[in-house]
Design a protein around this motif. Structure first.
Motif, mmCIF file in Angstrom:
data_model
loop_
_atom_site.group_PDB
_atom_site.id
_atom_site.type_symbol
_atom_site.label_atom_id
_atom_site.label_comp_id
_atom_site.label_asym_id
_atom_site.label_seq_id
_atom_site.Cartn_x
_atom_site.Cartn_y
_atom_site.Cartn_z
ATOM 1 N N VAL A 168 -34.390 8.900 19.103
ATOM 2 C CA VAL A 168 -33.101 9.352 18.582
ATOM 3 C C VAL A 168 -32.039 8.299 18.892
ATOM 4 N N GLN A 169 -31.268 7.942 17.886
ATOM 5 C CA GLN A 169 -30.147 7.021 18.074
ATOM 6 C C GLN A 169 -28.856 7.768 17.763
ATOM 7 N N LEU A 170 -27.836 7.499 18.559
ATOM 8 C CA LEU A 170 -26.535 8.127 18.367
ATOM 9 C C LEU A 170 -25.507 7.058 18.040
ATOM 10 N N GLN A 171 -24.773 7.273 16.963
ATOM 11 C CA GLN A 171 -23.737 6.327 16.539
ATOM 12 C C GLN A 171 -22.394 7.031 16.571
ATOM 13 N N ALA A 172 -21.539 6.598 17.487
ATOM 14 C CA ALA A 172 -20.221 7.205 17.633
ATOM 15 C C ALA A 172 -19.166 6.353 16.937
ATOM 16 N N SER A 173 -18.133 7.020 16.470
ATOM 17 C CA SER A 173 -17.027 6.313 15.834
ATOM 18 C C SER A 173 -15.755 7.139 15.942
ATOM 19 N N GLY A 174 -14.618 6.499 15.677
ATOM 20 C CA GLY A 174 -13.365 7.232 15.604
ATOM 21 C C GLY A 174 -12.373 6.961 16.701
ATOM 22 N N GLY A 175 -12.723 6.150 17.676
ATOM 23 C CA GLY A 175 -11.777 5.867 18.742
ATOM 24 C C GLY A 175 -10.653 4.980 18.273
ATOM 25 N N GLY A 176 -9.672 4.773 19.147
ATOM 26 C CA GLY A 176 -8.557 3.919 18.788
ATOM 27 C C GLY A 176 -7.383 4.132 19.711
ATOM 28 N N LEU A 177 -6.257 3.569 19.295
ATOM 29 C CA LEU A 177 -5.018 3.678 20.054
ATOM 30 C C LEU A 177 -4.124 4.727 19.407
ATOM 31 N N VAL A 178 -3.607 5.624 20.218
ATOM 32 C CA VAL A 178 -2.745 6.683 19.703
ATOM 33 C C VAL A 178 -1.631 6.938 20.723
ATOM 34 N N GLN A 179 -0.487 7.363 20.224
ATOM 35 C CA GLN A 179 0.628 7.680 21.107
ATOM 36 C C GLN A 179 0.435 9.051 21.744
ATOM 37 N N PRO A 180 1.029 9.279 22.890
ATOM 38 C CA PRO A 180 0.960 10.617 23.498
ATOM 39 C C PRO A 180 1.420 11.682 22.507
ATOM 40 N N GLY A 181 0.686 12.778 22.489
ATOM 41 C CA GLY A 181 0.967 13.839 21.532
ATOM 42 C C GLY A 181 0.236 13.689 20.212
ATOM 43 N N GLY A 182 -0.382 12.558 20.007
ATOM 44 C CA GLY A 182 -1.087 12.299 18.764
ATOM 45 C C GLY A 182 -2.484 12.890 18.732
ATOM 46 N N SER A 183 -3.183 12.604 17.643
ATOM 47 C CA SER A 183 -4.531 13.165 17.436
ATOM 48 C C SER A 183 -5.517 12.077 17.029
ATOM 49 N N LEU A 184 -6.757 12.311 17.367
ATOM 50 C CA LEU A 184 -7.870 11.483 16.928
ATOM 51 C C LEU A 184 -9.067 12.381 16.695
ATOM 52 N N LYS A 185 -9.963 11.930 15.830
ATOM 53 C CA LYS A 185 -11.206 12.663 15.617
ATOM 54 C C LYS A 185 -12.371 11.713 15.803
ATOM 55 N N LEU A 186 -13.249 12.068 16.712
ATOM 56 C CA LEU A 186 -14.456 11.298 16.959
ATOM 57 C C LEU A 186 -15.630 11.923 16.214
ATOM 58 N N SER A 187 -16.539 11.069 15.807
ATOM 59 C CA SER A 187 -17.759 11.532 15.156
ATOM 60 C C SER A 187 -18.960 10.902 15.838
ATOM 61 N N CYS A 188 -20.055 11.612 15.835
ATOM 62 C CA CYS A 188 -21.300 11.083 16.390
ATOM 63 C C CYS A 188 -22.449 11.565 15.515
ATOM 64 N N ALA A 189 -23.135 10.623 14.923
ATOM 65 C CA ALA A 189 -24.256 10.942 14.061
ATOM 66 C C ALA A 189 -25.560 10.564 14.731
ATOM 67 N N ALA A 190 -26.490 11.491 14.737
ATOM 68 C CA ALA A 190 -27.819 11.243 15.295
ATOM 69 C C ALA A 190 -28.773 10.853 14.172
ATOM 70 N N SER A 191 -29.627 9.899 14.457
ATOM 71 C CA SER A 191 -30.623 9.480 13.478
ATOM 72 C C SER A 191 -31.969 9.299 14.172
ATOM 73 N N GLY A 192 -33.023 9.355 13.380
ATOM 74 C CA GLY A 192 -34.366 9.208 13.923
ATOM 75 C C GLY A 192 -35.346 10.033 13.125
ATOM 76 N N ALA A 193 -36.530 10.184 13.656
ATOM 77 C CA ALA A 193 -37.554 10.972 12.985
ATOM 78 C C ALA A 193 -37.107 12.436 12.897
ATOM 79 N N SER A 194 -37.476 13.075 11.811
ATOM 80 C CA SER A 194 -36.983 14.433 11.572
ATOM 81 C C SER A 194 -37.398 15.385 12.698
ATOM 82 N N GLY A 195 -38.593 15.221 13.185
ATOM 83 C CA GLY A 195 -39.047 16.081 14.273
ATOM 84 C C GLY A 195 -38.219 15.897 15.534
#
Length: 118
Positions: free
Chosen positions: A1-28
């Protein structure tokens, strides 16, 4: 299983961010994943669990993020999301995606940096 994360960055206090993580690999292997979640590690501190979610949708949040962060999961896409609102400077850290399968094997993503600063 491999995990690929994305969505980080610089934001001001009070701001918002959304992170994503997609798993890939054999279906089983993907079907055997029960728990997915996010950890974070701030400079000079130990890695800590932010939140995790089971395949059935049960969640466990770090007290410091309750009411501000929301985890969600799309089992069909093998993806977990972390919506982070009202971010604070103390949320600054590298965020790591994590998955645990039924055999209790752990998998980690590469980490994505979140910086909360004015």
């Amino acid at each position: 299983v491999q995990l690929q994360a994305s969505g980080g960055g610089l934001v001001q206090p009070g701001g918002s961010l959304k992170l994503s993580c997609a798993a890939s690999g054999a279906s089983g292997s993907l079907l055997s994943i029960n728990l997915m979640g996010w950890y974070r590690q701030a400079p000079g501190k130990k890695r800590e669990l932010v939140v995790d979610i089971t395949r059935d949708g049960d969640t466990d949040y770090l007290d410091a993020v309750k009411g501000r962060f929301t985890i969600s999961r799309d089992n069909a896409k093998n993806t977990v999301y972390l919506q982070m609102n009202n971010l604070k400077p103390e949320d600054t850290a590298i965020y790591y995606c994590n998955a645990v399968n039924k055999q209790l094997h752990e998998f980690w993503g590469q980490g994505t940096l979140v910086t909360v600063s004015s």
